[in-house]
Write an enzyme that holds these catalytic residues in place. Structure first.
Site: not given
Lengths: 259, 589
Positions: B516-517
Site C-alpha cells: 500500500h504505497n
C-alpha cells in the site's frame, strides 16, 4: 512435456532444460519465469484462448543432484539437520529431502538470481536496505559454504563444519544468525544465514513437486492439508478437527493403497 | 529510431484495476482505446488454474506474479543522509505485473475511507488545533474531493465486484451488524458477508464484551455466486487460503479478469498490447500537451504511439517515475518544500498480535484474503485523540487469510527461529493460533518523498525511482496505542498466551508489510500543493490523467483498492461528461 509448443509453455520448458543443464549464474540469454521476455503480443476482439497453455508449476524430475558438489552436499546436510533436526514429532530437514530441494532451486531460476537485481555499485548499506550482494543465490551458497568451512578450520581445530559436534555447529550457526561471526571472501554471514534458513523452511513446507517435504511429512506434522481447495463445509464447524490427510499437486501417498 | 504508429484517442499505460476500469469507461464512450502493459497476458483458466494455484513457493516466494526486479527496481533509504541502494529482491511490498497486476494477487479487502479521511488537514485542525497536523513536520493535506462526491463511485465498484458485506450506515441510518463508523452508503452490499470461521468469531465475541463494534470485513472474496452488469460470473469463495499473493482459480475473487476483461476485451474499439513498456510521455514544444507515449516492446523495438489522452494507470511508483522522467510537473524538493511531484509519499503502518490457544482448534488453513471480523473504533477520527499525541488510526482485524506454512506459522514469545525448539513450537501451535492485524494509517511527512536516483538505472538506461521513507513519531505513537487496543481484545479471547509484534524502529525493505504505497502524484485543490486536480488530471498537462494511490495526499488506515477504484470511476466520468466536450483543464488553477 517433450514436444515444444508455442507460447509460455514452450518458454517454461526452455527454462527447465536450461536449469537441468546444471549451469548456475552463467546463462547467456536472460530467461524469465513466465513474466517478461515473451514476445510482444497484440490482443483485439476478445479474450484469447489456446488449448493446452495452462501455466503448470515447473516442478522437478529425477533424483540426481545438479548443483552441489559432493563436499557441498555434506555441508548442507550437516547445516540443515541442525536448522530442523529429526525426532519423533516430525521429520528433520534431511529426512524431508530439503538438501535435494535446495540443490534444484540453486540449479534453476532462483539460484541464477533471475528475480534479483544484481547491478552495481554494491556498497554494503544499512540492514534496512536489505540484500546488497553482487552474488546470485547460487553464487552466495557456493562462496558461503567455502567461507564457513574456512572459518571452522581456523576456529574449531581444523575441522570441516560437517565434522563438528552438534553443539559446535549450533554455536557457529548462531554466530552467523546474530552477525557476531565474520566470514571472508565477500560473504556476509547474517545475509547467508537468513537465506539458508528461509530456503530450508521453503523446502520443508512447499509442495513436494519441488523435491522437498518428502511424503508431505512436514504438512502432516503441523496439520496442514496442502493443496486441498474447498473448505466450505468446515467454515462454521468451529473447533472441529479437519480430517483430510494432506494432498499435493500430484496427489498423495495412499491413494493407490500404498503408504 | 522509434516507429510512429497510427494515433488513438486514448492510450492507457498499465493494465491493472484502474487501466481496466478506464478502458471500459472510455471504450464505452466510443473512444479508440489502446492499453499498453509491460507484463504478459493472464487469465483465470490458464494462469491460476485451481489445482496449481495453492503453490506458496512459486507465487509467494519465487514471485511468479510479481514485478521482476532484475530489470527494474527502485532504490531505498530512510533519510537523505543515507545513500539509497537498490531493492535487490522484493520484500516490504510485492509489486504486480502482467494483465490484472495487483488486482490479481490482492486480498480482496474492499474498504471506503472515512468522510474525515478526505479532510485530514482541516478536520484535525478544527478538532485538535493547528499543531496536531504540523507536529513532527507532517505535510498532510485535504484531498480536494469529498466522501460524498465519491460515494456513488465506491458503490459502482461494489456493484462491479459483487462485494460481500453488511452496511453499517445506510443513507445515514446506523444498521446492526455493519460498521457504525463508516460514511453513509447509498446501497447495501451486493452480496451478504462471508460466514466467519472460528478465530474471527472468537475475536468478535471478545471485542463485543469490551464494548467495541465488530463487523465482518467487506470483501471481494465472494460469499455467494454473483453475475455483474457486464455478465461476468463470479463463484462462491471456497476458503482455500490462497488469496493474497495468488491468483484465484475459482473465479471467486474480484479481479479485472473476473469482472471486466471478458467485456472489455471483446470491444472492437479496444486493443491491448502486452510485453510493452512505456518509457516516457511525449510533450508538445510548449510542454502543456501530451502528444502520446514512447514505448519499447520485449523484442527491443521502439514505438511512438500518438494519443489525444494519456492515462497513467501503472502502479504508483511507476506513475510517479513516468511523470518525473517525462518532465510533467515540478519535482518536490524536501529542503525547500517546493515542488509537488514525488511529494507526500506514504505507506501503511502495520503491527499485529498473535494469540495461542491450548484448547481451541483454529484451523488457519480455512481462510480467505478478507476473512475477518473487524473493529473500526480506533480508526481515523472515530475516537478522541486529545492528549494522545498523534493523528490517524487503524482497524483491528481478527483475520485469517490462510495458513500457508512457510509464511504463517506463529510461535510464542521467546521461541528461537530454528532448531528442535522451533520445530516443536511449530507443530504444537500451527492449528491453535492466529494473528490479529493492526492496519494503520501513515501520515505524510516533509522528509518522505520520491525522486529519481542519481546512480542506478534500469535495463532501458532510465534512472530508477528513489524512495526516501521512514516512519515518524506520529506513526509510532499511533501504532503503539492501537497495538495495545488489539492486545486487549486478544487477552479477552482467553488464550494461553499472546505475542505482540509492535512496529519498531526504522522502515526496512526486507520483511513484507503491505503493498500500500501511496502519494507522490497527489491530488488537491491547487497546483501549488498537488500534482493532479480532483479528477486526477495533471495541472500542468491537461490531457494526462494519473490514476491510483499516488493521488492519496496521505494514507488512511484502510486498504487502498476501493478508494483507488472510486477515484478512477470519478475521473472517468469527468473525462466522458466534461473533458471530451471541452478538452482542457477541468479545474481552473
Amino acid at each position: 512435456m517433450d514436444k515444444p509448443v508455442p507460447g509460455r509453455r514452450h518458454f517454461l520448458i526452455s527454462t527447465a532444460v536450461a536449469a537441468g543443464a546444471g549451469v548456475a549464474g552463467s546463462l547467456g540469454a536472460k530467461v524469465h519465469d513466465g513474466e517478461l521476455g515473451a514476445p510482444p503480443r497484440t490482443y483485439k476482439g476478445g479474450v484469447p484462448w489456446t488449448e493446452g497453455l495452462a501455466d503448470q508449476p515447473p516442478g522437478i524430475s529425477g533424483t540426481d543432484f545438479k548443483f552441489f558438489t559432493p563436499a557441498e552436499r555434506v555441508f548442507i546436510e550437516a547445516a540443515v539437520s541442525r536448522l530442523i533436526p529429526n525426532d519423533e514429532v516430525g521429520p528433520g530437514a534431511v529426512e524431508a529431502n530439503v538438501p535435494f530441494f535446495l540443490d534444484r532451486q540453486l540449479a534453476g531460476p532462483f539460484g541464477r538470481g533471475d528475480h534479483y537485481y544484481l547491478g552495481g555499485p554494491w556498497p554494503k548499506g544499512a540492514p534496512e536496505q536489505g540484500y546488497q550482494s553482487r552474488f546470485s543465490p547460487a553464487q552466495m551458497y557456493r562462496a558461503a559454504i567455502a567461507a564457513i568451512d574456512k572459518y571452522a578450520h581456523a576456529n574449531f581445530n581444523g575441522a570441516d563444519f560437517a565434522k563438528l559436534s552438534d553443539d559446535d555447529r549450533d554455536k557457529l550457526l548462531k554466530g552467523m544468525e546474530s552477525g557476531s561471526i565474520q566470514l571472508e571472501d565477500g560473504v556476509d554471514a547474517k545475509t547467508f544465514f537468513a537465506m539458508l534458513l528461509q530456503n530450508t523452511k521453503e523446502g520443508y513446507f512447499s509442495d513436494p513437486i519441488y523435491g522437498g517435504n518428502k511424503d508431505m511429512a512436514a504438512w502432516k506434522m503441523i496439520g496442514f492439508p496442502g493443496a486441498h481447495y474447498d473448505y466450505r463445509e468446515w467454515v462454521t464447524r468451529h473447533g472441529e478437527p479437519v480430517p483430510f490427510p494432506p494432498v499435493g499437486f500430484k496427489g498423495r501417498p495412499g491413494w493407490n493403497g500404498e503408504s | 529510431m522509434a516507429t510512429t504508429l497510427k494515433p488513438v484517442d486514448a492510450v492507457i499505460v498499465g493494465f491493472g484495476w484502474t487501466g481496466a476500469i478506464m478502458a471500459q469507461q472510455l471504450a464505452d464512450a466510443g473512444l479508440e482505446v489502446l492499453a499498453l502493459e509491460r507484463g504478459p497476458w493472464r487469465d483465470t483458466s490458464t494462469d491460476f488454474a485451481t489445482g496449481f494455484a495453492q503453490d506458496e513457493l512459486r507465487y509467494m516466494w519465487r514471485h511468479h506474479l510479481f514485478q521482476n526486479v532484475s530489470d527494474d527496481t527502485l532504490t531505498v533509504r530512510n533519510n537523505t543522509s543515507q545513500t539509497a541502494l537498490p531493492m535487490r529482491h522484493l520484500g516490504s511490498f510485492l509489486l504486480g505485473t502482467g494483465v490484472g497486476s495487483g488486482g490479481v494477487h490482492w486480498n480482496g479487502q474492499i474498504w471506503r475511507f472515512l468522510p474525515s479521511d478526505f479532510l485530514t488537514k482541516s478536520h484535525n485542525e478544527q478538532r485538535y488545533g493547528k499543531q496536531a497536523v504540523t507536529d513532527y513536520d507532517l505535510t498532510v493535506q485535504d484531498w480536494g474531493v469529498t466522501y460524498e462526491e465519491l460515494e456513488p463511485f465506491y458503490n459502482q465498484f461494489d456493484v462491479l465486484c459483487g462485494t460481500s458485506g453488511k452496511a453499517g450506515n445506510l443513507n445515514g441510518t446506523i444498521q446492526p451488524g455493519g460498521n457504525p463508523f463508516e460514511g453513509a452508503r447509498s446501497a447495501e452490499y451486493p452480496t451478504p458477508p462471508m460466514p466467519q470461521t472460528y478465530g474471527p468469531t472468537l475475536f468478535g465475541k471478545a471485542a463485543t464484551e469490551l464494548g467495541r463494534h465488530p463487523f465482518p470485513h467487506p470483501t471481494g472474496n465472494l460469499s455467494q455466486p454473483y453475475v455483474n452488469n457486464f455478465g461476468a460470473q463470479l463463484g462462491a469463495c471456497t476458503y482455500c487460503g490462497f488469496c493474497e499473493k495468488f491468483g484465484c482459480g475459482n473465479y471467486s475473487k474480484a479481479s479485472p479478469q473476473t469482472t471486466l476483461l471478458p467485456y472489455v476485451m471483446a470491444k472492437p474499439n479496444f486493443t491491448l498490447r502486452t510485453e510493452t513498456e512505456v518509457l516516457k510521455v511525449e510533450l508538445s514544444p510548449d510542454r502543456k500537451h501530451a502528444t502520446g507515449v514512447t514505448y519499447v516492446n520485449s523484442a527491443g523495438e521502439e514505438f511512438f504511439q500518438p494519443a489525444s489522452i494519456v492515462i497513467l494507470s501503472s502502479y504508483i511508483l511507476q506513475n510517479v517515475r513516468l511523470l518525473l522522467l517525462s518532465g510533467i510537473g515540478t519535482p518536490y524538493d524536501p529542503q525547500t518544500g517546493q515542488g509537488v511531484v514525488g511529494k507526500n509519499y506514504a505507506y501503511q503502518t502495520m503491527s499485529s498480535v498473535n494469540v495461542f490457544f491450548d484448547d481451541k482448534l483454529i484451523n488457519p488453513f480455512i481462510g480467505a484474503g478478507a476473512l475477518a471480523t473487524v473493529v473500526d473504533d480506533f480508526n481515523g477520527d472515530n475516537f478522541d485523540h486529545s492528549g494522545l499525541g498523534f493523528i490517524g488510526g487503524a482497524y483491528i482485524a481478527g483475520m485469517i487469510t490462510g495458513g500457508r506454512p512457510i509464511e504463517m506459522i506463529y510461535t510464542p514469545q521467546g521461541t528461537p527461529a530454528w532448531g528442535m525448539a522451533w520445530k516443536h513450537a511449530a507443530a504444537k501451535n500451527y492449528l491453535r493460533s492466529f494473528s490479529l492485524s493492526v492496519h494503520g494509517s501513515c501520515m505524510s511527512h516533509r522528509g518522505n518523498y520520491l525522486d529519481l536516483d542519481p546512480t542506478y538505472r534500469d535495463i532501458h538506461g532510465r534512472p530508477m525511482l528513489r524512495m526516501t521513507f521512514d516512519f515518524t513519531d506520529n506513526e509510532h505513537k499511533m501504532s503503539d496505542y492501537l497495538t495495545d487496543r488489539a492486545a486487549e481484545i486478544a487477552k479477552a479471547m482467553n488464550p494461553r498466551e499472546i505475542k505482540l509484534n509492535r512496529r519498531v524502529g526504522s522502515w526496512s525493505v526486507v520483511p513484507y508489510q503491505t503493498t500500500h504505497n501511496t502519494g507522490g502524484a497527489i491530488m488537491g485543490d491547487s497546483p501549488a500543493s498537488s500534482v493532479v486536480n480532483k479528477y486526477l488530471q495533471s495541472w500542468d498537462v491537461s490531457n494526462v490523467f494519473s490514476m491510483g494511490a499516488g493521488a492519496f495526499p496521505q494514507n488512511a488506515g484502510y486498504n487502498p483498492t476501493g478508494t483507488v477504484a472510486a477515484l478512477a470511476y470519478y475521473s472517468a466520468q469527468a473525462i466522458v461528461q466534461q473533458y471530451l466536450k471541452n478538452p482542457g483543464p477541468l479545474v481552473q488553477a
